[in-house]
Design an enzyme around this catalytic site. Structure first.
Site, PDB file in Angstrom:
ATOM      1  CE  LYS A  37     -15.085  -1.608   4.930  1.00  0.00           C
ATOM      2  NZ  LYS A  37     -13.739  -1.817   5.506  1.00  0.00           N
ATOM      3  NE  ARG A 135      -6.584   0.104   5.766  1.00  0.00           N
ATOM      4  CZ  ARG A 135      -7.683  -0.640   5.610  1.00  0.00           C
ATOM      5  NH1 ARG A 135      -7.962  -1.172   4.435  1.00  0.00           N
ATOM      6  NH2 ARG A 135      -8.499  -0.856   6.627  1.00  0.00           N
ATOM      7  CG  HIS A 167      -8.152  -3.800   9.810  1.00  0.00           C
ATOM      8  ND1 HIS A 167      -9.177  -4.692  10.023  1.00  0.00           N
ATOM      9  CD2 HIS A 167      -8.186  -3.523   8.480  1.00  0.00           C
ATOM     10  CE1 HIS A 167      -9.798  -4.932   8.864  1.00  0.00           C
ATOM     11  NE2 HIS A 167      -9.205  -4.251   7.913  1.00  0.00           N
ATOM     12  NE  ARG A 223     -12.446  -3.230  12.985  1.00  0.00           N
ATOM     13  CZ  ARG A 223     -11.307  -3.622  13.556  1.00  0.00           C
ATOM     14  NH1 ARG A 223     -11.135  -3.503  14.855  1.00  0.00           N
ATOM     15  NH2 ARG A 223     -10.336  -4.122  12.816  1.00  0.00           N
ATOM     16  CE1 TYR A 267     -18.848  -2.146 -29.476  1.00  0.00           C
ATOM     17  CE2 TYR A 267     -19.213  -2.607 -27.144  1.00  0.00           C
ATOM     18  CZ  TYR A 267     -19.527  -1.900 -28.303  1.00  0.00           C
ATOM     19  OH  TYR A 267     -20.525  -0.962 -28.259  1.00  0.00           O
ATOM     20  CG  ASP A 322     -25.114   0.356 -22.298  1.00  0.00           C
ATOM     21  OD1 ASP A 322     -24.754   1.085 -21.357  1.00  0.00           O
ATOM     22  OD2 ASP A 322     -24.907   0.622 -23.493  1.00  0.00           O
TER      23      ASP A 322
HETATM   24  C1  LIG Z   1     -13.771  -3.033   6.189  1.00  0.00           C
HETATM   25  C2  LIG Z   1     -13.229  -3.164   7.524  1.00  0.00           C
HETATM   26  C3  LIG Z   1     -13.709  -4.130   8.413  1.00  0.00           C
HETATM   27  C4  LIG Z   1     -14.660  -5.221   8.009  1.00  0.00           C
HETATM   28  O1  LIG Z   1     -13.929  -6.226   7.350  1.00  0.00           O
HETATM   29  P1  LIG Z   1     -14.645  -7.563   6.840  1.00  0.00           P
HETATM   30  O2  LIG Z   1     -13.540  -8.382   6.333  1.00  0.00           O
HETATM   31  O3  LIG Z   1     -15.568  -7.118   5.745  1.00  0.00           O
HETATM   32  O4  LIG Z   1     -15.354  -8.132   7.980  1.00  0.00           O
HETATM   33  C5  LIG Z   1     -13.254  -4.121   9.721  1.00  0.00           C
HETATM   34  N1  LIG Z   1     -12.366  -3.209  10.122  1.00  0.00           N
HETATM   35  C6  LIG Z   1     -11.846  -2.282   9.278  1.00  0.00           C
HETATM   36  C7  LIG Z   1     -10.836  -1.318   9.773  1.00  0.00           C
HETATM   37  C8  LIG Z   1     -12.244  -2.227   7.957  1.00  0.00           C
HETATM   38  O5  LIG Z   1     -11.712  -1.323   7.135  1.00  0.00           O
END
Ligand SMILES: *Cc1c(COP(=O)(O)O)cnc(C)c1O
Length: 387
Positions: A37, A135, A167, A223, A267, A322
């Site tokens: 992603k 979430r 998750h 994942r 700045y 920049d």
């Molecule tokens: C981004 C994401 C992951 C991957 O998480 P990492 O910590 O980068 O391994 C896995 N599952 C879900 C739902 C995510 O949003």
């Protein structure tokens, strides 16, 4: 890196992505879902997807359906999971493209039933339950309704339920009690799904940190996102499995000048030289995604640094859109010298983790936000891979 230095660029080592995928696959001992992603966390979604597959990832995952469709449009094959459905998302296209789409509610399932009818074929649907992140995912009170609707649609031929997942909120803190309670809640959801007659092929819970640190959370797949790109998912924990950071950000040194005591930089003139020194100009700024906070106006000694000729050179004064000014401490490296903003330790400069610590954020944000005017160049392609 012997390439003559053009403008500032992001170099992505696809051999590192392949090797990291292999390591994660071997460490977890279950199928790897490579998360690509947000343009592969800033590394390039399509090239990293291919590299992950070459490294043994059985699945890919994107966040949005649109990202997953972009993978297909680029010719990427194999299983692709996605989980963010917007009000305008073309779910019929998702079904036609053979994506595994995640449903977190009965409303999502209704939309997927319509999409399957439009596409003229059954959808592949995974169910997501909320076990403590609050979430996406169905909250516990809605699990029974979600599972009942999922089973009904499966029997009606609208879809196959290919997975059930959740998750973690605190996987980077392995001793946090939420990990146990989320895993227990996930078991509860699996049991309830079974009572509703669902037999999801892929049960998955672990992100990178959990895949490495929490064997009990591996289920049928893990994942992994950040670890695929070689960054540490849980700094300070026992995560060292030999991952190699895939991204190097480099730029040419544009100018070297002398500062006298009292000379102020950038700045706001927030940084003032106390001693004679030399400074260098680097053509990368917040327009490229460097956090403006990297100069640490609150604590200039903690500012992020770059690497030039193997030495750390701290940022002086405000990060501009920049450009950025770095302290050369009296040295005069030639104009055109390679400046490593961050990369693997072998690149001779700081790491994305060093930048994250200086900026009070996580390495994920450092690599994902980097880009702007910089070009991306891939190295380490597999033989015969034209990506
Ligand atoms: C981004 C994401 C992951 C991957 O998480 P990492 O910590 O980068 O391994 C896995 N599952 C879900 C739902 C995510 O949003």
């Amino acid at each position: 890196m012997t390439q003559p230095l053009g403008p500032a660029e992001i170099v992505v080592d696809l051999a590192a992505v392949r090797a990291n995928a292999r390591l994660l696959r071997a460490t977890a001992g279950v199928p790897l879902i490579a998360v690509v992603k947000a343009d592969g966390y800033g590394h390039g979604m399509v090239a990293c997807a291919r590299a992950a597959q070459e490294g043994g990832a059985e699945w890919l995952a994107a966040a949005t359906v649109e990202e997953a469709l972009a993978l297909r449009a680029a010719g990427v094959e194999g299983r692709v999971l996605c989980w963010i459905i917007g009000p305008a998302t073309d779910l019929a296209a998702a079904v036609a493209a053979d994506l595994d789409v995640t449903a977190s509610s009965a409303a999502h399932l209704d939309a997927l039933a319509a999409a399957a009818a439009t596409a003229g074929r059954p959808a592949r649907v995974q169910l997501k339950v909320d076990t403590g992140l609050s979430r996406s995912g169905a909250p516990r009170a809605a699990w029974a309704e979600l599972f009942a609707r999922a089973r009904e649609g499966e029997q009606a031929g609208s879809w196959t339920i290919t997975g059930l997942w959740s998750h973690f909120a605190c996987a980077d803190e392995p001793d946090h009690p939420a990990n146990d309670s989320q895993e227990q809640a996930f078991h509860d959801a699996l049991a309830l799904a079974g009572e509703h007659g669902l037999r999801p092929e892929l049960r998955h819970l672990a992100n990178s940190a959990a895949a490495i640190l929490r064997p009990s959370s591996r289920f049928d797949a893990v994942r992994c996102g950040i670890a695929l790109y070689g960054l540490d998912p849980a700094p300070g924990e026992a995560t060292d499995i030999g991952l190699v950071p895939a991204m190097t950000v480099r730029a040419p040194l544009l100018m070297v000048k002398d500062l006298a005591p009292g000379d102020a930089v950038s700045y706001g003139q927030h940084w003032v030289a106390e001693h004679p020194t030399t400074v260098g100009l680097v053509p990368v700024g917040y327009g490229e995604g460097l956090p403006r906070h990297a100069s640490r106006p609150d604590a200039p000694d903690a500012a992020a640094a770059v690497g030039i000729e193997g030495k750390r050179r701290p940022i002086r004064g405000t990060v501009c859109m920049d450009q950025v000014v770095v302290d050369l401490g009296g040295d005069r490296p030639p104009v055109g010298s390679e400046v490593i903003l961050f990369g693997p330790p072998s690149a001779g400069g700081p790491t994305a983790q060093d930048w994250a610590e200086a900026c009070g954020t996580i390495n994920y944000e450092i690599v994902t936000r980097i880009g702007g005017r910089m070009t991306r160049r891939y190295v380490g392609q597999a033989t015969g891979d034209a990506s």
